[in-house]
Motif scaffolding. Sequence first.
Motif, PDB file in Angstrom:
ATOM      1  N   GLN A 145       0.569  -1.403   0.331  1.00  0.00           N
ATOM      2  CA  GLN A 145      -0.025   0.189  -0.193  1.00  0.00           C
ATOM      3  C   GLN A 145       0.502   1.130   0.065  1.00  0.00           C
ATOM      4  O   GLN A 145       0.353   2.727   0.036  1.00  0.00           O
ATOM      5  N   HIS A 151      -7.805   3.640  -4.211  1.00  0.00           N
ATOM      6  CA  HIS A 151      -8.505   3.121  -5.626  1.00  0.00           C
ATOM      7  C   HIS A 151      -7.437   2.334  -6.291  1.00  0.00           C
ATOM      8  O   HIS A 151      -8.316   1.051  -6.494  1.00  0.00           O
ATOM      9  N   THR A 153      -5.585   0.082  -4.787  1.00  0.00           N
ATOM     10  CA  THR A 153      -6.055  -1.537  -3.967  1.00  0.00           C
ATOM     11  C   THR A 153      -6.926  -1.814  -4.691  1.00  0.00           C
ATOM     12  O   THR A 153      -7.024  -3.051  -4.223  1.00  0.00           O
ATOM     13  N   ARG A 154      -8.414  -1.537  -4.277  1.00  0.00           N
ATOM     14  CA  ARG A 154      -9.230  -2.081  -4.421  1.00  0.00           C
ATOM     15  C   ARG A 154      -9.315  -2.899  -5.502  1.00  0.00           C
ATOM     16  O   ARG A 154      -9.956  -3.655  -6.381  1.00  0.00           O
ATOM     17  N   LEU A 157      -7.434  -5.989  -6.177  1.00  0.00           N
ATOM     18  CA  LEU A 157      -8.369  -7.173  -4.811  1.00  0.00           C
ATOM     19  C   LEU A 157      -8.315  -8.225  -5.345  1.00  0.00           C
ATOM     20  O   LEU A 157      -7.585  -9.370  -4.740  1.00  0.00           O
ATOM     21  N   PRO A 372     -15.104  -8.362   2.096  1.00  0.00           N
ATOM     22  CA  PRO A 372     -14.240  -6.860   0.448  1.00  0.00           C
ATOM     23  C   PRO A 372     -14.563  -5.714   1.366  1.00  0.00           C
ATOM     24  O   PRO A 372     -13.325  -5.153   1.063  1.00  0.00           O
ATOM     25  N   GLU A 373     -15.301  -4.941   2.342  1.00  0.00           N
ATOM     26  CA  GLU A 373     -15.535  -3.726   2.484  1.00  0.00           C
ATOM     27  C   GLU A 373     -14.490  -3.430   3.551  1.00  0.00           C
ATOM     28  O   GLU A 373     -14.886  -1.786   3.536  1.00  0.00           O
TER      29      GLU A 373
END
Length: 382
Positions: A145, A151, A153-154, A157, A372-373
């Motif tokens: 990170q 953004h 990173t998401r 995934l 995931p959130e």
Amino acid sequence: MMTELYIPQAQLSRLTHLITPGKVVVVYGPRRVGKTTLIKRYIREHDPDALLVTGEDIVVREYLESQSLAKLTSFVGRRRTLIIDEAQHIREIGLNLKLLVDHVEGLRIIATGSSSFDLAHQTGEPLTGRKYTLQLLPPAQLEIQETESAHQTRAHLEERLIYGSYPEVILMDSNEDRQLYIKELIASNLFRDILQLEGIRHADKLLRLLQLVAFQIGREVSTSELGTLLGMSANTVDRYLDLLEKYHILYSRRGFSRNLRKEISKSRRYYFYDNGIRNGLINNFNLLTMRDDAGELWENYILAERLKYNLYNGHLDESYFWRTYDRQEIDLVEEWGGKLLAAELKWPAKSSRVPGAWRKAYPDSSFQVVHPENYLEFITGS
């Protein structure tokens, strides 16, 4: 194609803190996770005059296997930092390093090895009281990170769940290159130390064992059943699994129990340190929408990332799974500081209630659902 980028390594600051005169720092971990990068970065930022050698060099081995104080001291010369990469190739490395740190005033030593078992065996008794150890694993999300936005990173995934987090995999630009790299790593490097240092000839049996374990993520493993499928004894399966753990391909979790009658405590579950290796072993790099094991990939990924998070933050916790004979279960239980943390790992995001038997037996424990959130705080602390 591969992007030129350095992924900051959490263990660099720990290495810098530990390296002191009269001590040996042993850095161990799987092949290609960045041990050489770590020591070169250390030299660049903190000790440009250090002597860096490799245990694969026959001339280096001639000196560092000698047990001759004169040869050892002449090899080091006026340098006050000696760094030995791939040190597991040097016979009696522990005894020779003991001679150096005991007789060369102010000398600091770093030794790296891809085989923790062999390196620990050789350095254990001779270096009692003279060494520190550092474990290095594929880059953690808390390290990655530092090089990407939230953004990004998401967006990455699903890629991490499928291709894992080996440094070169992260830096590659195409999934085709990632697949080729992982397959090559499995074919030429994954078993190299086990076959060379343990004298095991049946690489095909190791491969088949890993493939069978890969399909049992999140379930207890029966060594007798695996032995039947592989045509070997349960004791041999146990030995192979033990070696695969010592060489950092797998790690295991046992069942948590405070001796409640219904709790399962003797079984083990096995996980891979890297999702890409797991998927490469079963030759499945399909998108998550095209496969039925997304939940298992999520569990393997979160547990490995949590392991790295705890390791790199110095958390001395014990980790388990929990299950009862009537099939109530929790994916992860951590015990540290006299407290219990229970976590359910859910893909996709959905709620989950704490099992009644757990709530009744351990009312003071904390419970959370990792999905995931909200997963980043669980595996990076941020």
